[in-house]
Design a protein around this motif. Sequence first.
Motif, PDB file in Angstrom:
ATOM      1  N   ILE A   4       0.831  -1.711   0.461  1.00  0.00           N
ATOM      2  CA  ILE A   4      -0.083   0.188   0.178  1.00  0.00           C
ATOM      3  C   ILE A   4       0.546   0.921  -0.244  1.00  0.00           C
ATOM      4  CG2 ILE A   4      -0.495   0.061   2.736  1.00  0.00           C
ATOM      5  CD1 ILE A   4      -3.315   0.847   1.934  1.00  0.00           C
ATOM      6  N   ILE A   5       1.945   1.074   0.243  1.00  0.00           N
ATOM      7  CA  ILE A   5       2.937   2.243   0.258  1.00  0.00           C
ATOM      8  C   ILE A   5       3.483   2.678  -0.815  1.00  0.00           C
ATOM      9  CG2 ILE A   5       5.246   1.261   0.698  1.00  0.00           C
ATOM     10  CD1 ILE A   5       4.192   4.089   2.942  1.00  0.00           C
ATOM     11  N   LYS A   6       3.385   2.172  -1.962  1.00  0.00           N
ATOM     12  CA  LYS A   6       3.841   2.247  -2.545  1.00  0.00           C
ATOM     13  C   LYS A   6       2.517   2.782  -3.616  1.00  0.00           C
ATOM     14  CE  LYS A   6       6.415  -1.156  -4.554  1.00  0.00           C
ATOM     15  NZ  LYS A   6       7.197  -2.299  -5.384  1.00  0.00           N
ATOM     16  N   ASN A   7       1.229   2.253  -3.480  1.00  0.00           N
ATOM     17  CA  ASN A   7      -0.049   3.582  -3.452  1.00  0.00           C
ATOM     18  C   ASN A   7      -0.443   4.362  -3.120  1.00  0.00           C
ATOM     19  OD1 ASN A   7      -0.898  -0.212  -3.355  1.00  0.00           O
ATOM     20  ND2 ASN A   7      -0.716   1.128  -4.908  1.00  0.00           N
ATOM     21  N   PHE A   8       0.379   4.803  -1.859  1.00  0.00           N
ATOM     22  CA  PHE A   8       0.069   6.185  -1.240  1.00  0.00           C
ATOM     23  C   PHE A   8       1.269   7.042  -2.218  1.00  0.00           C
ATOM     24  CE2 PHE A   8       3.096   8.854   1.636  1.00  0.00           C
ATOM     25  CZ  PHE A   8       1.975   9.770   2.534  1.00  0.00           C
ATOM     26  N   LYS A   9       2.467   6.250  -2.467  1.00  0.00           N
ATOM     27  CA  LYS A   9       3.593   7.324  -3.522  1.00  0.00           C
ATOM     28  C   LYS A   9       2.816   7.176  -4.546  1.00  0.00           C
ATOM     29  CE  LYS A   9       7.303   6.539  -0.634  1.00  0.00           C
ATOM     30  NZ  LYS A   9       8.475   5.360   0.418  1.00  0.00           N
ATOM     31  N   SER A  10       2.206   6.391  -5.519  1.00  0.00           N
ATOM     32  CA  SER A  10       2.143   7.045  -6.609  1.00  0.00           C
ATOM     33  C   SER A  10       0.387   7.914  -7.173  1.00  0.00           C
ATOM     34  CB  SER A  10       1.994   6.035  -7.298  1.00  0.00           C
ATOM     35  OG  SER A  10       0.467   4.660  -6.312  1.00  0.00           O
ATOM     36  N   LEU A  50      -7.988   8.760  -1.583  1.00  0.00           N
ATOM     37  CA  LEU A  50      -9.170   8.314  -2.293  1.00  0.00           C
ATOM     38  C   LEU A  50      -8.326   7.631  -3.219  1.00  0.00           C
ATOM     39  CD1 LEU A  50     -12.037  10.837  -2.385  1.00  0.00           C
ATOM     40  CD2 LEU A  50     -11.356   8.591  -0.880  1.00  0.00           C
ATOM     41  N   PHE A  51      -7.264   8.226  -3.990  1.00  0.00           N
ATOM     42  CA  PHE A  51      -6.579   7.543  -4.764  1.00  0.00           C
ATOM     43  C   PHE A  51      -6.223   6.063  -5.203  1.00  0.00           C
ATOM     44  CE2 PHE A  51      -7.098  11.315  -7.372  1.00  0.00           C
ATOM     45  CZ  PHE A  51      -7.800  11.243  -8.448  1.00  0.00           C
ATOM     46  N   MET A  52      -5.339   6.287  -3.355  1.00  0.00           N
ATOM     47  CA  MET A  52      -4.845   5.036  -2.251  1.00  0.00           C
ATOM     48  C   MET A  52      -4.970   3.711  -2.779  1.00  0.00           C
ATOM     49  SD  MET A  52      -2.521   5.223   1.044  1.00  0.00           S
ATOM     50  CE  MET A  52      -3.543   5.073   1.831  1.00  0.00           C
ATOM     51  N   TRP A  53      -7.008   4.936  -1.872  1.00  0.00           N
ATOM     52  CA  TRP A  53      -7.381   3.024  -1.315  1.00  0.00           C
ATOM     53  C   TRP A  53      -7.956   2.615  -2.982  1.00  0.00           C
ATOM     54  CZ3 TRP A  53      -6.397   2.149   2.883  1.00  0.00           C
ATOM     55  CH2 TRP A  53      -6.045   3.723   3.815  1.00  0.00           C
ATOM     56  N   ARG A  54      -8.101   2.784  -3.628  1.00  0.00           N
ATOM     57  CA  ARG A  54      -8.521   2.556  -5.738  1.00  0.00           C
ATOM     58  C   ARG A  54      -7.756   1.778  -6.499  1.00  0.00           C
ATOM     59  NH1 ARG A  54     -12.250   6.127  -9.476  1.00  0.00           N
ATOM     60  NH2 ARG A  54      -9.737   7.166  -9.788  1.00  0.00           N
ATOM     61  N   SER A  55      -6.629   2.801  -5.996  1.00  0.00           N
ATOM     62  CA  SER A  55      -5.152   1.094  -6.160  1.00  0.00           C
ATOM     63  C   SER A  55      -4.736  -0.421  -5.690  1.00  0.00           C
ATOM     64  CB  SER A  55      -4.408   1.713  -6.944  1.00  0.00           C
ATOM     65  OG  SER A  55      -3.900   2.814  -6.144  1.00  0.00           O
ATOM     66  N   PHE A  56      -4.786  -0.218  -4.046  1.00  0.00           N
ATOM     67  CA  PHE A  56      -4.839  -0.966  -3.716  1.00  0.00           C
ATOM     68  C   PHE A  56      -5.794  -1.661  -3.482  1.00  0.00           C
ATOM     69  CE2 PHE A  56      -4.448  -3.115   0.823  1.00  0.00           C
ATOM     70  CZ  PHE A  56      -3.730  -3.134   0.772  1.00  0.00           C
ATOM     71  N   PHE A  57      -6.878  -1.199  -3.180  1.00  0.00           N
ATOM     72  CA  PHE A  57      -8.028  -2.607  -2.741  1.00  0.00           C
ATOM     73  C   PHE A  57      -8.741  -2.989  -4.690  1.00  0.00           C
ATOM     74  CE2 PHE A  57      -9.002  -0.556   1.065  1.00  0.00           C
ATOM     75  CZ  PHE A  57      -9.082  -1.501   1.446  1.00  0.00           C
TER      76      PHE A  57
END
Length: 282
Positions: A4-10, A50-57
């Motif tokens: 998830i840290i990757k999704n946060f960063k991107s 919100l973008f982070m959650w979408r790419s993670f889930f």
Amino acid sequence: MKKIIKNFKSSPRYTIKWDNYFDIYQQLFQKFINKKITFVEVGVGNGGSLFMWRSFFGKKAKIIGIELNPEAKKLEKYGFKIFTGDQSDSKFWEKFYKKIGKIDILLDDGGHRNIQQIASVMESINYIKDNGMIIVEDTHTSYMRKKGFNNPSQYSFINFCNYLIENLHRRNPTLKKDLNNISKKIHSIFFFDSIVCLNFLDKKTNKKTKLLENNKNLNKYFDDYRHKGNFIKTLEKAEKKFGKIKKDSLLYKIIRKLFHRNIFISLSEKNKIKKYINQTKK
Ligand SMILES: C[S@@+](CC[C@H](N)C(=O)[O-])C[C@H]1O[C@@H](n2cnc3c(N)ncnc32)[C@H](O)[C@@H]1O
């Protein structure tokens, strides 16, 4: 493993989270990845999370935001559903759940004040699906006086959790006969540094706790020493003073009764516990 840290960063927008949260998310949310879930975040800010959650889930997840600032509504052009409202307003929650129905995960990263965190939890308890969860972030605000948090106080979110913990323990039949909705729905509560997670029960496991005994017939060989240690010590002291005390004597019965109810030891135990409490305050 998906990190998830990757999704946060991107994430293409500004987002802010404490760095210890990412391992916690990883642990809590693993089972929801690529599932058809409804995830709701209170406190949307610039929309980065919100973008982070979408790419993670994954694409199957429906990501919903709740935000006091109506500007956040603009994020709907990116495919998120945004509700404008105040998390401490019960009427808002009523309308929200009427429209959305039951959800899998509620994550509260809103205003972090006591009433806001407590209302998010209490207004949502009946709308979380089996095996779902409520996560409250930044719960260190329960200990912050500044920035309008006015804590520590008896009304802090963490103090409120004590009532939830009590409700959880009521599932044990030695405590209470009738279970309220909280006892019926919450399976466990996890406490992390600044995050509290309420895990919801599965209908299949939603039964009152029962005691299981194995090899019951062997129990007669086992002498339960729970109350006996101190009782024996005191009996020995008394016998040194008064001589042998018979088991059917009144004195024996009195000592037995007092120790069974832990009356004598409570004061010394209280002092010992106070010492341990002081260690936690250093
Ligand atoms: C820390 S920011 C959220 C950050 C975002 N979740 C992220 O990770 O990037 C907190 C947000 O909560 C919103 N907020 C504050 N009080 C609120 C309330 N009572 N109800 C709903 N949202 C609230 C604020 O407007 C702010 O946008």
